[in-house]
Motif scaffolding. Structure first.
Motif: not given
Length: 110
Positions: A104, A97-98, A100-102
């Motif tokens: 994104g 998730e981290e 993907e957030n970075l």
């Protein structure tokens, strides 16, 4: 299927075609299909007769096999827990998730 590979199956089909000819193969296939259907019906009748005889004598066949099924499912579950422990799954999901957030905003700019 029976340990027969694709090349071996093609060779068997060629030999059958050479032995019987193209006009006999559909008839042979129909005969084999009917034979398989009769075999399936016979095994279903035998199963039904066994279950009927067991129920007349007071035995429940489903309860006899149900314990085995539950044990197999329990063994599968314990193996899955041993191979995929829960404590390792959560950190991997958090890192994913981290990431993907970075990544994104970078993906959106392209």
């Amino acid at each position: 299927m029976f340990g027969i590979g694709g090349g071996e199956l093609v060779l068997i089909l060629v030999v059958v075609l050479m032995l019987f000819g193209s006009d006999k193969i559909p008839e042979i296939a129909r005969t084999l299909g009917k034979g398989m259907a009769q075999l399936k019906n016979a095994t279903n009748e035998i199963k039904h007769e066994i279950q009927k005889g067991a129920s007349e004598n007071g035995l429940d066949v489903n309860s006899l096999t149900g314990g085995i099924t539950e044990e197999i499912e329990s063994a599968k579950q314990s193996m899955n827990n041993a191979l995929n422990p829960v404590e390792f799954q959560n950190p991997v999901e958090e890192i994913k998730e981290e990431f993907e957030n970075l990544s994104g905003p970078i993906k959106r700019q392209m």
